[in-house]
Design an enzyme around this catalytic site. Structure first.
Site, mmCIF file in Angstrom:
data_model
loop_
_atom_site.group_PDB
_atom_site.id
_atom_site.type_symbol
_atom_site.label_atom_id
_atom_site.label_comp_id
_atom_site.label_asym_id
_atom_site.label_seq_id
_atom_site.Cartn_x
_atom_site.Cartn_y
_atom_site.Cartn_z
ATOM 1 N N CYS A 1 0.528 3.392 7.071
ATOM 2 C CA CYS A 1 0.427 1.935 6.896
ATOM 3 C C CYS A 1 -0.504 1.642 5.721
ATOM 4 O O CYS A 1 -1.397 2.419 5.393
ATOM 5 C CB CYS A 1 -0.021 1.257 8.183
ATOM 6 S SG CYS A 1 -1.505 1.932 8.936
ATOM 7 N N SER B 1 -3.201 5.715 8.999
ATOM 8 C CA SER B 1 -3.655 4.658 8.086
ATOM 9 C C SER B 1 -3.759 5.220 6.677
ATOM 10 O O SER B 1 -3.975 6.424 6.488
ATOM 11 C CB SER B 1 -5.026 4.146 8.517
ATOM 12 O OG SER B 1 -6.020 5.125 8.248
ATOM 13 N N ASP B 2 -3.622 4.337 5.704
ATOM 14 C CA ASP B 2 -4.062 4.713 4.368
ATOM 15 C C ASP B 2 -5.582 4.892 4.444
ATOM 16 O O ASP B 2 -6.217 4.512 5.432
ATOM 17 C CB ASP B 2 -3.650 3.640 3.348
ATOM 18 C CG ASP B 2 -3.549 4.226 1.931
ATOM 19 O OD1 ASP B 2 -4.161 5.288 1.664
ATOM 20 O OD2 ASP B 2 -2.864 3.616 1.086
ATOM 21 N N TRP B 3 -6.186 5.479 3.415
ATOM 22 C CA TRP B 3 -7.602 5.836 3.480
ATOM 23 C C TRP B 3 -8.479 4.574 3.550
ATOM 24 O O TRP B 3 -8.496 3.778 2.624
ATOM 25 C CB TRP B 3 -7.944 6.737 2.293
ATOM 26 C CG TRP B 3 -7.832 8.200 2.631
ATOM 27 C CD1 TRP B 3 -8.813 9.139 2.446
ATOM 28 C CD2 TRP B 3 -6.734 8.897 3.246
ATOM 29 N NE1 TRP B 3 -8.385 10.368 2.925
ATOM 30 C CE2 TRP B 3 -7.122 10.246 3.422
ATOM 31 C CE3 TRP B 3 -5.470 8.530 3.710
ATOM 32 C CZ2 TRP B 3 -6.298 11.214 3.998
ATOM 33 C CZ3 TRP B 3 -4.636 9.484 4.292
ATOM 34 C CH2 TRP B 3 -5.054 10.795 4.433
ATOM 35 N N PHE B 4 -9.134 4.390 4.672
ATOM 36 C CA PHE B 4 -9.985 3.221 4.956
ATOM 37 C C PHE B 4 -9.179 1.931 5.105
ATOM 38 O O PHE B 4 -9.698 0.846 4.863
ATOM 39 C CB PHE B 4 -11.068 3.052 3.881
ATOM 40 C CG PHE B 4 -11.895 4.292 3.663
ATOM 41 C CD1 PHE B 4 -12.783 4.718 4.630
ATOM 42 C CD2 PHE B 4 -11.751 5.053 2.508
ATOM 43 C CE1 PHE B 4 -13.535 5.876 4.447
ATOM 44 C CE2 PHE B 4 -12.487 6.213 2.324
ATOM 45 C CZ PHE B 4 -13.392 6.625 3.292
#
Ligand SMILES: *[C@@H]1O[C@H](CO)[C@@H](O)[C@H](O)[C@H]1NC(C)=O
Ligand SMILES: *[C@@H]1O[C@H](CO)[C@@H](O)[C@H](O)[C@H]1NC(C)=O
Ligand SMILES: *[C@@H]1O[C@H](CO)[C@@H](O)[C@H](O)[C@H]1NC(C)=O
Ligand SMILES: *[C@@H]1O[C@H](CO)[C@@H](O)[C@H](O)[C@H]1NC(C)=O
Ligand SMILES: *[C@@H]1O[C@H](CO)[C@@H](O)[C@H](O)[C@H]1NC(C)=O
Ligand SMILES: *[C@@H]1O[C@H](CO)[C@@H](O)[C@H](O)[C@H]1NC(C)=O
Ligand SMILES: *[C@@H]1O[C@H](CO)[C@@H](O)[C@H](O)[C@H]1NC(C)=O
Ligand SMILES: *[C@@H]1O[C@H](CO)[C@@H](O)[C@H](O)[C@H]1NC(C)=O
Ligand SMILES: *[C@@H]1O[C@H](CO)[C@@H](O)[C@H](O)[C@H]1NC(C)=O
Length: 744
Positions: A220, A253-256
């Site tokens: 996402c 998730s995408d990073w953070f």
């Protein structure tokens, strides 16, 4: 033709209807997933809550050998997971290959080459001990200047979906998990984490055909959709992905890009990466927070079991419980003694060279300028023909545009093992004919360029346009390009050379379309060669095409407009203190679908590309019937067997009526009845056919009910509009050679 029950699915955003329950359980309806689920459930039943939570939570940005890491659970013989970029090769390691970018894969329109690249990448990730390759990238080239367009497959959802399908099946054939990213509507870099993509329903919505191919995971994205973060958006994650598309794997998730604990978990996020809330913070939205949320009942035990089961099921699905290599590198420190410098390149260089040639698009070829026939003298002009003085990896994550441009910048990159330059490759090849090569690699010194070009048989001018991920600013471009012009004074360089040489051939290395109207009609410009981002064999691939060792067969995976204003969507560069709204007002009318609808003549249309030979089309026949589909709504509606059954066969004959062997890229477009309010033409089939001079072949392209269907927002299902759907077969989106009809 393989029957792809699991292959085709669609990304679309549909209206928030009244929903019943809070979460969507994976329903097991595919034999491979079924076996994986059985194993995963057994394992999960033996886990404590904190072990289940550990499966969902990355170890942290600065911890572990890989870009993302899930810790081991020895009690179930689970050694942990290594997640690594990128979509074009193993990032931040040595001994890897740098493959052609996604945009070049799309330009091949060749399923076999796309699949072979997937296989080769899978081998390299596996060889390094990477469980999960963070690719393919499937966001649509909606705004042509968007920074990461080059990582993906261009402006058409069908082409993107097919290319993603072949990439995923290739990668996963090697036992490596693929990740489709970025889900969803993440189509620019400016404000990507503080924007909402406002995407309307069917008539104005953004539809994207994606091929699921049993992909292990979806990532996402940073943005919001309709003001709800992509990593906690119930409509897109639970509704679209896990319900309508019956997706069995997990969402990371995408990073953070995670913004909450219970809302994220309940709305469909299964894994948070790289773990903590922001870089260096010691707390995570998952981890202990998730464990607490389960303890107090904000997240159910069913849901945490579902999260853990999905993650382990994907691991079993790819057979990673058997003989998977351990990680042999450290992506943060190449000099670490963990790095065994394993060379995983195999013989991939020759595949890369072939793809580089097959993805080169010949756009103009007057007076038989190409292929070259032992010219006496050749001038090579422009920095894009040469080497980066700092070496091919001289700038971190390729965040500079120096020398031949063979990939964009950001996390979607890999280190070049080497990079062949056009100047070197031309120099080597020309020696066979005794051709004299003169070069002038300065982009600013147009006088030197003209001096080098004057009087030469051929003058090549190399121009570029670069872009990449947010986080780097390259020559004032913050991820997204500032405009669609050639960089480095490119237009003036071309004009200066064309003023003195009547056989000027322009070579473009670019992330996407550039406007060429300042010079394209100059009769001294006899050639335009679109080389894209071809990877490590850039120079050799180009020379194969220039000398006719490879007859060009690349086709544009996007429209090149006469003016930047002709496109239907633009990057929104506004600076906002509050959330930036990005309305997708163009709806379905992206790229050629807009140019067709608005009746705008492009400079070069989607699907266009020349060959050194010519092809004649004849004998269109359409057989079969789409009747009796019985479309359904609800769980798995978009993956229904009947919907994806191939029911119509379109066949026709292609003949090579020229003098050179070559590939023709045959294309099939459908024009739905007016009642469907659809774009005038929709790509629904293509094939690459290799023919000797004089040879002909019958091409068969098959259509499913799904290919003919339109999503009905009221009944929430795919339906075939009644009336005549025109079948258009040809060599590009505007070079239609044969037409027929399907009556429904
Ligand atoms: C976003 O809002 C539009 C307009 O209300 C609606 O049609 C669409 O389905 C919504 N999409 C999502 C993912 O909520
Ligand atoms: C725990 O794992 C073992 C195999 O390691 C399996 O036989 C057993 O059924 C599992 N326990 C449960 C409750 O599923
Ligand atoms: C890094 O990889 C090495 C070799 O596979 C392994 O021994 C080590 O535990 C890994 N480090 C971490 C932090 O996972
Ligand atoms: C979330 O989406 C699922 C699947 O569409 C639905 O069943 C559920 O009711 C939704 N939850 C909320 C809170 O809207
Ligand atoms: C050109 O030839 C030299 C000498 O044979 C070789 O080392 C080099 O790799 C060649 N370069 C290219 C781009 O093929
Ligand atoms: C190649 O061209 C340059 C520049 O025109 C000239 O000085 C040189 O003599 C030529 N070399 C050969 C071998 O013809
Ligand atoms: C084309 O090139 C010739 C030199 O070969 C030059 O004299 C002429 O002016 C050029 N024409 C244009 C339109 O630039
Ligand atoms: C191009 O220029 C050369 C001399 O530089 C000349 O011999 C030739 O006829 C010109 N060709 C055209 C098509 O103008
Ligand atoms: C080959 O076919 C094309 C398309 O029908 C036609 O335009 C061309 O004239 C043909 N060429 C020859 C040599 O017959």
């Amino acid at each position: 033709m393989v029957f792809r029950l699991w292959s085709a699915c669609v990304w679309l955003i549909y209206g928030a209807a009244a929903f019943g329950s809070v979460q969507v359980h994976a329903q097991v309806n595919n034999e491979k997933w079924q076996q994986a689920y059985a194993k995963a459930k057994t394992a999960v039943a033996n886990l404590t809550l904190s072990q289940k939570v550990s499966l969902t939570t990355g170890e942290g940005f600065f911890i572990g050998n890989c870009t993302g890491n899930i810790p081991a659970i020895p009690s179930i013989n689970f050694p942990g997971l290594c997640l690594e970029d990128s979509a074009l090769g193993v990032r931040n390691v040595d001994g890897n290959s740098a493959f052609p970018a996604g945009i070049n894969m799309a330009a091949t329109f060749d399923r076999s080459l796309i699949n072979q690249r997937g296989v080769a990448m899978g081998q390299e990730f596996r060889g390094k001990g990477v469980n999960i390759q963070l690719g393919p990238f499937v966001n649509i080239m909606r705004a042509p200047a968007a920074g990461r367009n080059w990582e993906g497959f261009g402006g058409d959802p069908y082409l993107s979906g097919e290319a993603a399908y072949e990439t995923i099946t290739g990668i996963q054939s090697q036992g490596v998990q693929a990740v489709v990213k970025h889900f969803i509507n993440n189509e620019q870099e400016h404000s990507r984490a503080i924007s909402t993509s406002d995407v309307d329903d069917r008539n104005t919505k953004y539809t994207c055909t994606l091929v699921q191919a049993n992909v292990a995971s979806f990532m996402c994205s940073y943005n919001q959709i309709n003001s709800s973060y992509a990593c906690e958006n119930n409509n897109t994650l639970n509704g679209l992905l896990k319900h309508e598309l019956a997706f069995q794997g997990y969402v990371m998730s995408d990073w953070f890009a995670t913004h909450s604990t219970a809302p994220a978990a309940n709305n469909g996020l299964d894994m948070t990466m790289p773990g903590e809330v922001f870089p260096g913070s010691l707390v995570s939205f998952f981890g202990l927070s998730l464990q607490l949320a389960v303890d107090v009942g904000d997240v159910s035990h069913d849901r945490i079991d579902d999260m853990a089961t999905r993650i382990l099921a994907a691991w079993y699905l790819l057979g990673q419980d058997q003989d998977f290599p351990t990680v042999n590198f450290n992506s943060k420190d190449a000099n670490s003694n963990i790095n065994k410098h394993v060379n995983v390149q195999g013989n991939h260089a020759s595949l890369i060279r072939t793809i580089g040639a097959a993805s080169t698009v010949l756009l103009k070829n007057e007076r038989n300028a190409l292929p070259l026939r032992a010219p006496k003298s050749v001038a090579v002009i422009g920095s894009g023909a040469g080497a980066n003085p700092d070496g091919p990896n001289g700038c971190s994550d390729r965040s500079c545009n120096k020398g031949v441009l063979a990939m964009g910048w950001g996390s979607g990159t890999a280190n070049f093992p080497y990079l062949t330059t056009p100047l070197d490759a031309l120099t080597n090849r020309s020696a066979l004919d005794g051709t004299n090569i003169t070069s002038s690699l300065s982009d600013d010194d147009t006088k030197a360029a003209a001096k080098a070009a004057a009087g030469k048989d051929v003058a090549f001018v190399f121009i570029t346009a670069d872009s990449g991920e947010d986080g780097y600013i390259v020559e004032w471009n913050a991820g997204d390009r500032n405009d669609l012009n050639a960089w480095h004074n490119g237009d003036n360089l071309v004009k200066a050379v064309a003023a003195v040489n009547n056989n000027t051939i322009v070579v473009v290395n670019t992330v996407g379309p550039i406007i060429v109207d300042g010079w394209i009609d100059n009769p001294n410009i006899t050639g335009l060669v679109w080389s894209g981002l071809p990877g490590q064999e850039a120079g050799n691939s180009l020379v194969d095409v220039l000398y006719g060792a490879y007859n060009p067969s690349g086709r544009l995976p996007y429209t090149i407009a006469k003016s930047a204003d002709d496109y239907s969507a633009k990057v929104n560069y506004d600076l906002h203190l509050t959330t930036l709204h990005i309305p997708y007002t163009e709806g379905l009318f992206v790229d050629y679908r807009h140019f067709d609808q608005a009746n705008i003549a492009p400079r070069f249309e989607f699907g266009f590309g020349l060959s050194y030979t010519t092809f004649a089309y004849s004998g269109l026949s359409i057989t079969g019937s789409a009747a009796g589909g019985n479309p359904r709504s609800g769980y798995g509606a978009s993956l229904d067997d009947n919907l994806h059954e191939k029911v119509i066969t379109v066949s026709f004959t292609v003949k090579n009526n020229g003098t050179d062997a070559g590939h023709e890229i045959t294309q099939l477009y459908l024009s739905p009845p007016a009642s469907a309010n659809s774009p005038p033409k929709l790509l629904k089939g293509f094939d690459s056919v290799l023919l000797e001079p004089g040879q002909s072949q019958t091409v068969q392209l098959q259509l499913s009910r799904y290919d003919l269907s339109i999503w009905n927002i009221v009944t929430q299902r795919w339906e075939i509009p009644s009336g005549d759907t025109a079948v258009l077969v040809g060599a590009s989106s505007r070079d239609i050679r044969l037409t027929g009809n399907i009556h429904n």
